[in-house]
Motif scaffolding. Sequence first.
Motif, short mmCIF file in Angstrom:
data_model
loop_
_atom_site.label_atom_id
_atom_site.label_comp_id
_atom_site.label_asym_id
_atom_site.label_seq_id
_atom_site.Cartn_x
_atom_site.Cartn_y
_atom_site.Cartn_z
N VAL A 86 32.53 -17.53 65.57
CA VAL A 86 33.25 -16.41 64.96
C VAL A 86 34.48 -16.02 65.78
O VAL A 86 35.35 -15.31 65.28
N TYR A 87 34.56 -16.50 67.02
CA TYR A 87 35.70 -16.18 67.86
C TYR A 87 36.71 -17.33 67.97
O TYR A 87 37.67 -17.25 68.75
N LEU A 88 36.53 -18.39 67.20
CA LEU A 88 37.44 -19.52 67.29
C LEU A 88 38.84 -19.16 66.83
O LEU A 88 39.83 -19.58 67.43
N GLN A 130 41.26 -15.84 64.54
CA GLN A 130 41.26 -14.48 64.01
C GLN A 130 40.68 -14.46 62.60
O GLN A 130 39.93 -13.55 62.24
N ALA A 131 41.01 -15.46 61.81
CA ALA A 131 40.49 -15.53 60.44
C ALA A 131 38.97 -15.65 60.43
O ALA A 131 38.30 -15.03 59.60
N ALA A 132 38.43 -16.44 61.35
CA ALA A 132 36.98 -16.59 61.42
C ALA A 132 36.32 -15.27 61.79
O ALA A 132 35.27 -14.90 61.24
N PHE A 133 36.95 -14.54 62.71
CA PHE A 133 36.37 -13.27 63.12
C PHE A 133 36.41 -12.23 62.00
O PHE A 133 35.42 -11.52 61.77
N THR A 134 37.57 -12.11 61.29
CA THR A 134 37.66 -11.09 60.23
C THR A 134 36.78 -11.45 59.04
O THR A 134 36.39 -10.56 58.28
N ALA A 135 36.45 -12.73 58.86
CA ALA A 135 35.47 -13.10 57.84
C ALA A 135 34.07 -12.65 58.26
O ALA A 135 33.24 -12.27 57.41
N TYR A 136 33.81 -12.66 59.56
CA TYR A 136 32.52 -12.25 60.10
C TYR A 136 32.41 -10.73 60.21
O TYR A 136 31.43 -10.12 59.76
N PHE A 137 33.42 -10.12 60.82
CA PHE A 137 33.45 -8.66 60.99
C PHE A 137 34.71 -8.15 60.30
O PHE A 137 35.81 -8.28 60.83
N LYS A 138 34.54 -7.57 59.13
CA LYS A 138 35.69 -7.28 58.26
C LYS A 138 36.53 -6.11 58.73
O LYS A 138 37.69 -5.98 58.35
N GLY A 139 35.97 -5.25 59.54
CA GLY A 139 36.75 -4.12 60.03
C GLY A 139 35.93 -2.85 60.12
O GLY A 139 34.70 -2.86 59.98
N ILE A 140 36.65 -1.72 60.33
CA ILE A 140 35.98 -0.44 60.53
C ILE A 140 36.57 0.62 59.60
O ILE A 140 37.75 0.55 59.22
N LYS A 141 35.75 1.57 59.25
CA LYS A 141 36.20 2.78 58.57
C LYS A 141 35.94 3.96 59.51
O LYS A 141 34.81 4.17 59.94
N GLY A 144 38.99 -18.60 70.64
CA GLY A 144 37.95 -19.26 71.42
C GLY A 144 37.28 -18.37 72.45
O GLY A 144 36.51 -18.85 73.29
N PHE A 145 37.56 -17.08 72.39
CA PHE A 145 36.92 -16.14 73.33
C PHE A 145 35.40 -16.18 73.18
O PHE A 145 34.86 -16.41 72.10
N LYS A 146 34.70 -15.94 74.29
CA LYS A 146 33.26 -15.71 74.22
C LYS A 146 32.84 -14.87 75.42
O LYS A 146 33.45 -14.93 76.49
N PHE A 147 31.81 -14.04 75.20
CA PHE A 147 31.23 -13.31 76.32
C PHE A 147 30.50 -14.31 77.21
O PHE A 147 29.84 -15.23 76.72
N PRO A 148 30.60 -14.15 78.52
CA PRO A 148 29.94 -15.10 79.43
C PRO A 148 28.42 -15.12 79.23
O PRO A 148 27.82 -14.11 78.82
N ALA A 149 27.83 -16.24 79.51
CA ALA A 149 26.36 -16.34 79.45
C ALA A 149 25.75 -15.33 80.42
O ALA A 149 26.25 -15.13 81.53
#
Length: 460
Positions: A219-221, A223-234, A100-105
């Motif tokens: 997307v921050y609700l 961890q699964a939602a986030f990794t579906a949105y941002f899959k990772g880094i190379k 549930g994290f979010k950057f502040p408005a």
Amino acid sequence: MKFSMRDLLMPLISLFLFTGCTNPNGIGLNNEDLINGTTVDTVTVVTQTVSDNPIRVDNNFEYNNLTGVNRFKLLGYYNDPVFGKSTADWYSQLQIPSFGFKFPAGTILDSAVLVLPYADTLVNNTFYGDVDSKFKLTVEQLGSAMKSDSIYYSNQTFNTDGTAPFASGFFKITPNTPIYVQDIRVGKIDTIKKDVAQIRVPLDLNFAKNVFVNADSSVYLTQAAFTAYFKGIKVKIDNTQTTGSGGLVYLNTSPAVADGGARIQFYYKTAKDTASVLFRINSAVAQTNHFTHTYTPELTNALSAGPNLQKAYIQSMAGIRTKISFPYLKNIAKNKKLLINKAELIFTVVGGTDPAPLRRIYINRGQNNKGEYIQIADGNATDPRFINDMGGYYNSTTKTYHLNLVRFVRDIIEGKTDDTNLYLTVDNPAIDGGRVVLAGSGSADSKPKLSIIYSDIISE
């Protein structure tokens, strides 16, 4: 050119193993038993250089009784003068700060940085290669999904999303140099603090804003939602812009600290204060390595030449291993019964080929279909005789490796096992960037030696 293998405890370990114990191999025996036994050191040892198989490189696997160490990863490009070119690319997911994290408005992003601390542990090296090299690191977004509970091998790759790298930067190897970074203190005046030695690479600010700061809150609700949105880094090293011979960096990608470790760190302002937040890289997310090797003519010839060459080669990262056998070992017990008191396999490093030899080599029977090493009795933790005393550590004084094989030799003599398909490897090839050249069975003056001390069993 200066080479480095930063393992400050290796001399201490060697001192303990080779001078701190008068009888490390003769279990239940005193020195008199060993002295009064018969010594044989003419047993034929046959060596052959062969390719290694792909190895496990996910977070859920350990090699040769080394617990937890696969949660560190390699990164680099190294043009070895003997072996040739090797690369280690690294893939990882990111862990969100909280559900549930979010950057502040109204967040105003100042900067975002990929932080990669150097590793420094008892079982590995911080860096292997040319310490004077300058590296260019690039970071791309993954287009293929990873799973934290999946098995990954060193020959597997993941597709990127096809866009340009969102972070890049140059660095030199400074694993012993702590740095000073901005310390964000909520409700207080920010200051500067000392942090561990690390590689820091800035993210493209627009990318960081669009992909992270301005992302939909959904997307921050989880961890699964986030990794579906941002899959990772190379993360990889651009060898076309690396100076010198390069090298392989050992990264701490599984920190046990609350406020540091590998991460992407965002620095930003709100209407009330300055702040920062960490997207961590640790053992809770999927990580893996991809290794490649392009060999010199010397190594290509060695791989195709068969047994009994003058040199034997061992390389980490699913590179090269040495196959060994003892074709006439059983003959020492012909027509008699023996008690094997001691059995030590000794290999000598070839001079001029290893500015930084491997800290340890290991012997096993290869791998099963799960990627696990098949252990001989001296390396098998499930064997009731196991006491973790195989050794195999480099002795910098004698420039040799000594491996205790007393249980293995006993099993051979007693007909419990055979001596085929044995391999010399790195103790953990997934997280060590080194290699070594040994005198092989075709060497004129330093060929490997199996030294055995035994006693005759007299039947009454």
